[in-house]
Write a protein that holds these residues in place. Structure first.
Motif, PDB file in Angstrom:
ATOM      1  N   CYS A 198       0.873  -1.120   0.155  1.00 23.38           N
ATOM      2  CA  CYS A 198      -0.146   0.077  -0.007  1.00 23.38           C
ATOM      3  C   CYS A 198       0.836   1.263  -0.098  1.00 23.38           C
ATOM      4  O   CYS A 198       1.751   1.147   0.690  1.00 23.38           O
ATOM      5  CB  CYS A 198      -0.883  -0.047   1.268  1.00 23.38           C
ATOM      6  SG  CYS A 198      -2.074   1.163   1.228  1.00 23.38           S
ATOM      7  N   LEU A 233       0.286   4.033   1.135  1.00 26.08           N
ATOM      8  CA  LEU A 233      -0.426   5.051   2.369  1.00 26.08           C
ATOM      9  C   LEU A 233       0.310   4.025   3.636  1.00 26.08           C
ATOM     10  O   LEU A 233       0.610   2.771   3.314  1.00 26.08           O
ATOM     11  CB  LEU A 233      -1.742   4.817   2.403  1.00 26.08           C
ATOM     12  CG  LEU A 233      -2.355   5.684   1.138  1.00 26.08           C
ATOM     13  CD1 LEU A 233      -3.964   5.399   1.236  1.00 26.08           C
ATOM     14  CD2 LEU A 233      -2.004   7.052   1.157  1.00 26.08           C
ATOM     15  N   ASN A 234       0.421   4.905   4.640  1.00 30.85           N
ATOM     16  CA  ASN A 234       1.104   4.284   5.748  1.00 30.85           C
ATOM     17  C   ASN A 234       0.244   4.496   7.160  1.00 30.85           C
ATOM     18  O   ASN A 234       1.001   5.097   8.020  1.00 30.85           O
ATOM     19  CB  ASN A 234       2.520   5.190   5.992  1.00 30.85           C
ATOM     20  CG  ASN A 234       3.558   4.891   5.292  1.00 30.85           C
ATOM     21  OD1 ASN A 234       3.948   5.045   4.179  1.00 30.85           O
ATOM     22  ND2 ASN A 234       4.351   3.724   5.833  1.00 30.85           N
ATOM     23  N   CYS A 235      -0.835   4.116   7.171  1.00 34.98           N
ATOM     24  CA  CYS A 235      -1.670   4.067   8.438  1.00 34.98           C
ATOM     25  C   CYS A 235      -0.774   3.458   9.301  1.00 34.98           C
ATOM     26  O   CYS A 235      -0.044   2.399   9.172  1.00 34.98           O
ATOM     27  CB  CYS A 235      -2.991   3.512   8.342  1.00 34.98           C
ATOM     28  SG  CYS A 235      -3.878   4.252   6.969  1.00 34.98           S
ATOM     29  N   CYS A 252      -1.307  -0.192  10.566  1.00 32.30           N
ATOM     30  CA  CYS A 252      -1.754  -1.294   9.567  1.00 32.30           C
ATOM     31  C   CYS A 252      -0.338  -2.050   9.161  1.00 32.30           C
ATOM     32  O   CYS A 252       0.490  -1.277   8.809  1.00 32.30           O
ATOM     33  CB  CYS A 252      -2.461  -0.570   8.494  1.00 32.30           C
ATOM     34  SG  CYS A 252      -2.612  -1.625   7.299  1.00 32.30           S
ATOM     35  N   THR A 305       0.132  -3.851   6.493  1.00 31.14           N
ATOM     36  CA  THR A 305       0.304  -3.444   5.046  1.00 31.14           C
ATOM     37  C   THR A 305       1.010  -2.651   4.499  1.00 31.14           C
ATOM     38  O   THR A 305       1.782  -2.298   3.738  1.00 31.14           O
ATOM     39  CB  THR A 305      -0.942  -3.643   4.392  1.00 31.14           C
ATOM     40  OG1 THR A 305      -1.725  -4.802   4.722  1.00 31.14           O
ATOM     41  CG2 THR A 305      -0.911  -3.629   2.967  1.00 31.14           C
ATOM     42  N   GLY A 306       1.020  -1.291   5.613  1.00 26.24           N
ATOM     43  CA  GLY A 306       1.828  -0.176   5.090  1.00 26.24           C
ATOM     44  C   GLY A 306       3.049  -0.250   5.440  1.00 26.24           C
ATOM     45  O   GLY A 306       3.767   0.679   4.758  1.00 26.24           O
ATOM     46  N   GLY A 314      -3.871  -2.760   0.410  1.00 27.85           N
ATOM     47  CA  GLY A 314      -3.835  -1.995  -0.592  1.00 27.85           C
ATOM     48  C   GLY A 314      -5.268  -0.867  -0.565  1.00 27.85           C
ATOM     49  O   GLY A 314      -6.237  -1.204   0.121  1.00 27.85           O
ATOM     50  N   GLU A 315      -5.052   0.249  -1.173  1.00 24.26           N
ATOM     51  CA  GLU A 315      -6.164   1.326  -1.222  1.00 24.26           C
ATOM     52  C   GLU A 315      -6.640   1.036  -2.727  1.00 24.26           C
ATOM     53  O   GLU A 315      -6.380   1.609  -3.598  1.00 24.26           O
ATOM     54  CB  GLU A 315      -5.496   2.644  -1.253  1.00 24.26           C
ATOM     55  CG  GLU A 315      -6.270   3.686  -1.372  1.00 24.26           C
ATOM     56  CD  GLU A 315      -7.780   3.654  -0.396  1.00 24.26           C
ATOM     57  OE1 GLU A 315      -7.840   3.566   0.581  1.00 24.26           O
ATOM     58  OE2 GLU A 315      -8.720   3.689  -1.148  1.00 24.26           O
ATOM     59  N   SER A 361      -9.422   4.522   2.744  1.00 25.05           N
ATOM     60  CA  SER A 361      -8.761   5.144   3.721  1.00 25.05           C
ATOM     61  C   SER A 361      -9.299   6.839   3.597  1.00 25.05           C
ATOM     62  O   SER A 361      -8.958   7.667   4.625  1.00 25.05           O
ATOM     63  CB  SER A 361      -7.387   5.037   3.658  1.00 25.05           C
ATOM     64  OG  SER A 361      -6.995   5.391   2.587  1.00 25.05           O
TER      65      SER A 361
HETATM   66 FE1  SF4 Z   1      -3.918   2.534   5.489  1.00 26.46          FE
HETATM   67 FE2  SF4 Z   1      -5.641   0.479   4.266  1.00 26.46          FE
HETATM   68 FE3  SF4 Z   1      -3.376   1.030   3.306  1.00 26.46          FE
HETATM   69 FE4  SF4 Z   1      -3.502  -0.143   5.427  1.00 26.46          FE
HETATM   70  S1  SF4 Z   1      -4.278  -0.872   3.495  1.00 26.46           S
HETATM   71  S2  SF4 Z   1      -2.000   1.433   5.302  1.00 26.46           S
HETATM   72  S3  SF4 Z   1      -5.399   0.878   6.594  1.00 26.46           S
HETATM   73  S4  SF4 Z   1      -4.859   2.557   3.410  1.00 26.46           S
END
Ligand code: SF4
Ligand code: SAH
Length: 438
Positions: free
Chosen positions: A139, A141-143, A146, A148-149, A232-233, A266
């Motif tokens: 992903c 993004l870096n929540c 999470c 996955t991030g 992923g997003e 997200s």
């Molecule tokens: Fe954020 Fe969703 Fe990506 Fe996890 S999978 S980092 S929660 S956007």
């Protein structure tokens, strides 16, 4: 620099969209939309009329029967089957690993043609069976909560790789009709197909006491619902997710109702209206915090699209109404976002934007190296009660598949250990990338 955004410009997708090339030069049929399939058959030498007819037959065999061998497509002439086999393939992602949790949740680690991997999870319940599908490898993004991030490698999954997850789950669950048994062509909006509630209620069926226990559907299928809540997003891979869900919803094939599919974002605000208009499935939004400071910290895309902008986009989401509510996901992090004031602010925001909403309270699922702690059960119960008393449904989700790292936010493929400092550096890099690209 943000002020220079060009009207109509949508988010830069930082990863390529192209299909993964097959080494043998053959075209993968799974993932082609119907017009693409017709065009591909024409390109392989069939005349226009034959291409259209054969496309319908192939579609039937692939998506209603689960057939992967052209020779089994018995109503197609032998020489045409030879042409198909020469140019095409009906494949599945390779299963690199398959695990089953003590609670019945199943997780598959899938390996795609280029060696990249993503995970896919099946969550059986009393009233429904939900497949949690990935949209990306990793992903962008870096929540902060999470797993996955934390993945370094990111690429979009192709439509074929997304649909392939559904095909593979149906294989594994043994859900294709046996030879000689006529498959049921499902009407996606038939009452019986929608009776079991929101797709996002995937863990304990809190509001479906009248739904049948087993088997879930008229034709006995266990895979009834899909949530785009894996890795992923999905709104950063819009075109492929749209094509894939279009195939999954096609009434002459897999035939899942749009009411049984939920897409979780997200908060990619510029793509939300298009998701409603062009895909039309249920929407889930990963809210997780009600103040700018906290959401900036834990869901960094908030720095780009703030809470107000996000909730305004939810209010405008096409198709949302009291019968089809928007689900807000809220991960419960101890001393971070779980106070009574947070709960009250959540209620205020939902009321302020007049949102047809329900809230899913997700106990934080830990992963190696995570730096949060799950809120205490009493705190979660109190939070839920405050929201519930305001007339908004706020069930606490029962974690599923934690023992095999299959629960929300625990998915990660190519394992790689990285420090918090390295994660922060990567997050800053990604954010710089957004700003530059705008
Ligand atoms: Fe954020 Fe969703 Fe990506 Fe996890 S999978 S980092 S929660 S956007
Ligand atoms: N990228 C999309 C969809 C995938 S994540 C999104 O963020 O919405 C599915 C849900 O699990 C999201 O609400 C996500 O925020 C949540 N989640 C992520 N990590 C989690 C964790 N460690 N514990 C509980 N929920 C988590």
């Amino acid at each position: 620099m943000l002020a220079m955004q060009i009207p109509g410009l949508i988010d830069p997708v930082p990863v390529p969209r192209a299909s993964t090339a097959r080494a043998d030069g053959k075209i993968a049929i799974v993932g082609l939309t119907r017009p693409e399939l017709i065009a591909a058959l024409a390109a392989a030498g069939l005349d226009a009329k034959a291409a259209k007819m054969r496309a319908s037959q192939v579609w039937h065999w692939v998506y209603l029967r689960g057939v992967t061998d052209f020779d089994a497509m018995t109503n197609i002439a032998r020489d045409t089957r030879a042409i198909l086999a020469e140019h095409f393939v009906v494949g599945r992602p390779e299963i690199a690993q398959a695990q089953v949790s003590s609670d019945g949740t199943r997780k598959w680690l899938l390996r795609f043609d280029d060696g990249n991997e993503a995970e896919c999870v099946f969550i059986p319940d009393a009233y429904r069976g939900t497949l949690c599908v990935s949209a990306q490898v990793g992903c962008t993004l870096n929540c902060r909560f999470c797993f996955t991030g934390t993945m370094k490698l990111v690429r979009n999954l192709t439509a074929g790789e997304i649909v392939g997850q559904v095909m593979l789950a149906r294989d594994a669950l043994g859900e294709w009709p046996a030879v000689g048994v006529k498959p049921v062509v499902r009407s996606p909006d038939a009452a019986g197909d929608t009776a079991a509630g929101d797709a996002a209620d995937f863990d304990d069926g809190d509001d479906d006491d009248d739904a049948p226990r087993r088997n879930y559907t008229a034709d006995g299928r266990l895979l009834t619902n899909i949530v785009m809540m894996g890795m992923g997003e999905p709104l950063y891979n819009f075109d492929n997710v749209k094509a894939a869900l279009g195939i999954v919803m096609d009434a002459t094939g897999l035939g899942l109702s749009k009411r049984r599919i939920t897409l979780s974002t997200s908060g990619v605000v510029p793509m939300m209206a298009r998701a409603g208009d062009e895909i039309g499935v249920n929407l889930a939004v990963s809210l997780h915090a009600v103040t700018k400071d906290v959401r900036d910290e834990i869901v960094p895309i908030n720095k780009r699209y703030g809470i107000d902008e996000l909730l305004a986009a939810c209010a405008a989401y096409p198709g949302a109404n009291n019968a089809r509510r928007i689900t807000f996901e809220y991960v419960m992090l101890k001393d971070k976002n779980d106070s009574d004031d947070d709960a009250r602010e959540l209620v205020r925001l939902i009321r302020h934007y007049r949102l047809p909403a329900k809230v899913n309270l997700i106990p934080f699922n830990p992963w190696p190296g995570s730096d949060y702690v799950c809120s205490d059960p009493e705190r979660i119960a109190r939070f839920s009660e405050i929201v519930f008393r305001a007339g908004i449904s706020a069930p606490v989700r029962r974690p599923r598949g934690r023992d095999i790292m299959a629960a929300c936010g625990q998915l990660k493929s190519a394992s790689e250990k990285v420090s918090r400092a390295e994660l922060d550096r990567r997050a800053a890099e990604k954010e710089a990338g957004w700003v530059d690209a705008a």
